[in-house]
Motif scaffolding. Structure first.
Motif, PDB file in Angstrom:
ATOM      1  N   ALA A  75       3.497 -37.155 -33.759  1.00  0.00           N
ATOM      2  CA  ALA A  75       4.463 -36.947 -32.697  1.00  0.00           C
ATOM      3  C   ALA A  75       3.825 -35.748 -31.798  1.00  0.00           C
ATOM      4  N   VAL A  76       3.968 -35.977 -30.553  1.00  0.00           N
ATOM      5  CA  VAL A  76       3.479 -35.004 -29.475  1.00  0.00           C
ATOM      6  C   VAL A  76       4.720 -34.338 -29.006  1.00  0.00           C
ATOM      7  N   GLU A  77       4.600 -32.928 -29.096  1.00  0.00           N
ATOM      8  CA  GLU A  77       5.722 -32.148 -28.741  1.00  0.00           C
ATOM      9  C   GLU A  77       5.183 -31.105 -27.618  1.00  0.00           C
ATOM     10  N   LYS A  78       4.201 -30.391 -28.087  1.00  0.00           N
ATOM     11  CA  LYS A  78       3.434 -29.566 -26.963  1.00  0.00           C
ATOM     12  C   LYS A  78       2.490 -29.920 -26.281  1.00  0.00           C
TER      13      LYS A  78
ATOM     14  N   ALA B  14       7.092 -32.521 -18.194  1.00  0.00           N
ATOM     15  CA  ALA B  14       8.333 -31.362 -18.702  1.00  0.00           C
ATOM     16  C   ALA B  14       9.389 -32.235 -18.220  1.00  0.00           C
ATOM     17  N   GLN B  15       9.762 -33.104 -17.364  1.00  0.00           N
ATOM     18  CA  GLN B  15      10.763 -33.731 -16.975  1.00  0.00           C
ATOM     19  C   GLN B  15      11.350 -34.893 -18.230  1.00  0.00           C
ATOM     20  N   SER B  16      10.291 -35.268 -19.023  1.00  0.00           N
ATOM     21  CA  SER B  16      10.639 -36.190 -20.162  1.00  0.00           C
ATOM     22  C   SER B  16      10.682 -35.286 -21.215  1.00  0.00           C
ATOM     23  N   GLY B  17      11.041 -33.901 -21.413  1.00  0.00           N
ATOM     24  CA  GLY B  17      11.282 -33.158 -22.384  1.00  0.00           C
ATOM     25  C   GLY B  17      10.188 -32.568 -23.354  1.00  0.00           C
ATOM     26  N   PHE B  18       8.989 -32.990 -22.993  1.00  0.00           N
ATOM     27  CA  PHE B  18       7.975 -32.184 -23.555  1.00  0.00           C
ATOM     28  C   PHE B  18       7.806 -30.574 -23.169  1.00  0.00           C
ATOM     29  N   GLN B  19       7.352 -29.858 -24.018  1.00  0.00           N
ATOM     30  CA  GLN B  19       6.914 -28.373 -23.770  1.00  0.00           C
ATOM     31  C   GLN B  19       5.636 -28.329 -23.284  1.00  0.00           C
ATOM     32  N   VAL B  20       5.659 -27.987 -21.941  1.00  0.00           N
ATOM     33  CA  VAL B  20       4.249 -27.821 -21.241  1.00  0.00           C
ATOM     34  C   VAL B  20       3.739 -26.361 -20.855  1.00  0.00           C
TER      35      VAL B  20
ATOM     36  N   ASN C 101      11.128 -26.139 -19.286  1.00  0.00           N
ATOM     37  CA  ASN C 101      10.066 -26.590 -20.338  1.00  0.00           C
ATOM     38  C   ASN C 101       8.505 -26.261 -19.857  1.00  0.00           C
ATOM     39  N   LEU C 102       8.598 -25.704 -18.857  1.00  0.00           N
ATOM     40  CA  LEU C 102       7.169 -25.529 -18.096  1.00  0.00           C
ATOM     41  C   LEU C 102       6.912 -24.031 -18.126  1.00  0.00           C
ATOM     42  N   GLU C 103       5.815 -23.508 -18.726  1.00  0.00           N
ATOM     43  CA  GLU C 103       5.357 -22.155 -18.375  1.00  0.00           C
ATOM     44  C   GLU C 103       3.706 -22.352 -17.925  1.00  0.00           C
TER      45      GLU C 103
ATOM     46  N   LEU D 285      -6.739 -20.357 -21.624  1.00  0.00           N
ATOM     47  CA  LEU D 285      -7.126 -21.528 -22.430  1.00  0.00           C
ATOM     48  C   LEU D 285      -6.701 -21.403 -23.794  1.00  0.00           C
ATOM     49  N   ASN D 286      -6.615 -20.025 -24.340  1.00  0.00           N
ATOM     50  CA  ASN D 286      -6.486 -20.059 -25.702  1.00  0.00           C
ATOM     51  C   ASN D 286      -4.941 -20.043 -26.038  1.00  0.00           C
ATOM     52  N   GLU D 287      -4.143 -20.400 -25.091  1.00  0.00           N
ATOM     53  CA  GLU D 287      -2.640 -20.676 -25.436  1.00  0.00           C
ATOM     54  C   GLU D 287      -2.688 -22.222 -25.691  1.00  0.00           C
ATOM     55  N   ALA D 288      -3.677 -22.796 -25.915  1.00  0.00           N
ATOM     56  CA  ALA D 288      -3.534 -24.357 -26.314  1.00  0.00           C
ATOM     57  C   ALA D 288      -3.835 -24.394 -27.895  1.00  0.00           C
ATOM     58  N   ASN D 289      -3.455 -23.297 -28.273  1.00  0.00           N
ATOM     59  CA  ASN D 289      -3.785 -23.265 -29.895  1.00  0.00           C
ATOM     60  C   ASN D 289      -2.865 -23.872 -30.687  1.00  0.00           C
TER      61      ASN D 289
END
Ligand code: CAA
Ligand code: NAD
Length: 283
Positions: A2-5, A23-29, A70-72, A77-81
């Motif tokens: 399941a993809v969420e983030k 973001a429009q489709s509800g994912f945390q981006v 949903n968007l920040e 790049l470290n925030e991809a953790n």
């Protein structure tokens, strides 16, 4: 899986559009770029398109607020953790892309899928610089991303069926249609589109007709929504040239040689709409 983030890397014309549809489709981006200015510009573009959607009755204010929540944005790049999926949409350059993938391979959780929005560069070679080649794939969105239905999903030779399945299902959740293709230069979309654009540039180069006339022929004669030269300006003439170079080198066939006029425009900094001048002039 399941993809969420999700992290989108590169906040240019493609990255901003990709971040918007997720973001429009509800994912945390998380939208990432090396330049803070690009992030601000990307976010402003997203806000403008969302407001247009509200005006046109395609979404309500609450949907717009939820999308923005949903968007920040981040330059790190470290925030991809903590991300399940990363989509890279930086400049069409193999060295830049492989560096990003090597870093992501170290930063992201072991289960994460690493996708590239590349227009033409080999996914197999990008996968090979990581220690998770079976979780690397091409997720090629079309421009403008919020409008175009297609996602060309490119399987590297190493890509697993599970990775393909997750990406195809994710595309569906974005209300897009995934089309599966294999990894050859230009994949399917640009293998067919770019030689047409390059030929249109040759027609200008050889004095067959003015750009306006060539575009009119293709719009009125073939029902294309944009003529090839208008479309080249829209895509970016630098991107068009890089793609022709990949086709030329990848197939070793002179039929893919980039038109000298295309190279001259790029060398002059006439990159199309984004730089204010290409085959047309933009205010
Ligand atoms: N972002 C979000 N929405 C956009 C947009 C953008 N950048 N550009 C246009 N739109 C929306 C508009 O909001 C408009 O809807 P509303 O008026 O209802 O708000 C709708 O699209 C139509 O736009 P317009 O009326 O301004 O203009 P148009 O009818 O000419 O449509 C177009 C614009 C959709 C871009 C159309 O011209 C088109 O389909 N052009 C061809 C695009 C194409 O071929 N894309 C693929 C490029 S190749 C690629 O992407 C792969 C690669 O690797 C290079
Ligand atoms: P663009 O020039 O509009 O944006 C690229 C962005 O990437 C810029 O904001 C830049 O600051 C950022 N960037 C560069 N290096 C970076 C790094 N190391 N880390 C983070 N950000 C970085 O380009 P674009 O048109 O959005 O194209 C992006 C990718 O999408 C390319 O691979 C291109 O081939 C592909 N693509 C383009 C189109 C198109 O029509 N333009 C269509 C489909 C796919």
């Amino acid at each position: 899986m399941a993809v969420e983030k999700v992290m989108v890397i590169g906040a240019g014309q493609m990255g901003a559009g990709i971040a918007q549809v997720f973001a429009q489709s509800g994912f945390q981006v998380k939208l990432n770029d090396i330049a803070e200015e690009s992030l601000q510009k990307g976010l402003a573009t997203i806000e403008k398109h969302l407001s247009r959607n509200v005006e046109k009755g395609r979404m309500d204010e609450a949907d717009k607020t939820n999308t923005l929540n949903n968007l920040e944005t981040t330059t790190s790049l470290n925030e991809a953790n903590d991300c399940d999926l990363v989509i890279e949409a930086v400049v069409e350059n193999m060295d830049v892309k492989t560096k990003v993938f090597q870093q992501l391979d170290q930063i992201t959780p072991k289960h994460a899928i690493l996708a590239s929005n590349t227009s033409s560069l080999p996914i197999t070679d990008i996968a090979a610089v990581t220690e998770r080649p079976e979780q690397v794939i091409g997720m090629h969105f079309m421009n403008p991303v919020p409008v175009m239905k297609l996602v060309e999903v490119i399987r590297a030779i190493q890509t697993s069926d599970e990775t393909y399945q997750t990406i195809a299902e994710t595309a569906e959740k974005l209300n897009k249609t995934a089309v599966e293709v294999n990894d050859y230069p230009g994949f399917a979309a640009n293998r067919v589109l770019m030689p047409m654009i390059n030929e249109a540039v040759y027609a200008v180069f050889e004095g067959v007709a003015e750009p306006e006339a060539i575009d009119e022929v293709m719009k009125l004669g073939m029902n294309h929504p944009m003529g090839p030269l208008q479309l080249a300006d829209f895509i970016g003439l630098d991107t068009c040239l890089y793609i022709m170079e990949v086709l030329h080198e990848g197939f070793g066939d002179s039929k893919y040689r980039p038109c000298p006029l295309l190279r001259k425009y790029v060398n002059a900094g006439w990159l199309g709409k984004k730089s204010g001048r290409g085959f047309y002039v933009y205010e």
